[in-house]
Motif scaffolding. Structure first.
Motif: not given
Ligand code: SF4
Length: 212
Positions: A8-19, A198-202, A204-212
């Motif tokens: 949980x802590x690692x996920x939050x550190x990567x991106x709180x939206x992912x958390x 780029x490597x986020x499992x979410x 496909x469903x995240x509107x905040x995703x940075x597009x390449x």
């Protein structure tokens, strides 16, 4: 009551939206089955072996790759130490927050309590400050009221051990770091950090995703 796990802590550190997706909405995405299965099988073998169960039939069922990893673990020096616990759930309270997880194995040598963590993938780059290291070292230290605790990452692919010895100063530093991130999570509005899109499992469903 929330018990913060190292993941949980690692996920939050990567991106709180992912958390938010993973631990607030409890959304699970498909995982890589092969990596997951290999890790699961090795952990099961280790637990049976350390608890002195007969594993002959299980060894026969392992794939070639799994067997190679398993032999590396079985021959690791720490596997000959006295085993106290396997697959053991533990928690530690720091101020108003609880942290916890399940350690792979706890062994003992003289006065030292040694936490073992088997890695079938890669070991953490910064092992000293990995959340798993911090949470488990503090929890075992509290459990046995001692600072004689060592965390060992066993890298099965590269046959390498990484050891972290707890000290009084490290203990204080760990408590501060864990409290700091728990404070952040408790106040967070789950904004996107976008550094790991780029490597986020979410993705496909995240509107905040940075597009390449
Ligand atoms: S796609 Fe990017 S912004 Fe969205 S949750 Fe994943 S890492 Fe965070």
């Amino acid at each position: 009551m929330i018990v913060y796990s190292p993941n949980m802590l690692k996920t939050f550190e990567k991106c709180s939206k992912m958390y938010f997706f993973k631990y607030v909405k409890n959304l699970s995405m498909p995982v890589n089955d092969e990596i997951f299965e290999t890790g699961k099988n090795i952990h099961a073998m280790a637990s049976y072996y350390l608890n002195r169960e007969n594993i002959d039939r299980f060894e026969d069922a392992l794939s070639e790759k799994e067997n190679s990893l398993w032999q590396n673990l079985k021959n690791n020096e720490y596997f000959s130490y006295e085993c106290l616990k396997t697959e053991y759930n533990l928690t530690v309270k720091i101020d108003e927050y609880y942290f916890g997880g399940r350690l792979d194995a706890l062994v003992k040598s003289d006065n030292d309590y040694i936490i073992l963590d088997y890695k079938t993938g890669s070991a953490p780059k910064d092992a000293v400050y990995d959340y798993q290291t911090m949470v488990y070292l503090l929890a075992v230290s509290e459990l046995f009221s001692t600072c004689n605790v060592i965390f060992v990452y066993i890298d099965l692919k590269n046959k390498k051990n990484t050891e972290i010895n707890l000290s009084e100063s490290l203990k204080q530093e760990y408590k501060t770091r864990l409290k700091t991130i728990a404070d952040k999570i408790s106040k967070e509005n789950y904004s996107a950090s976008k550094d790991n899109c780029k490597l986020c499992e979410y993705g496909k469903i995240c509107y905040d995703k940075i597009l390449d």
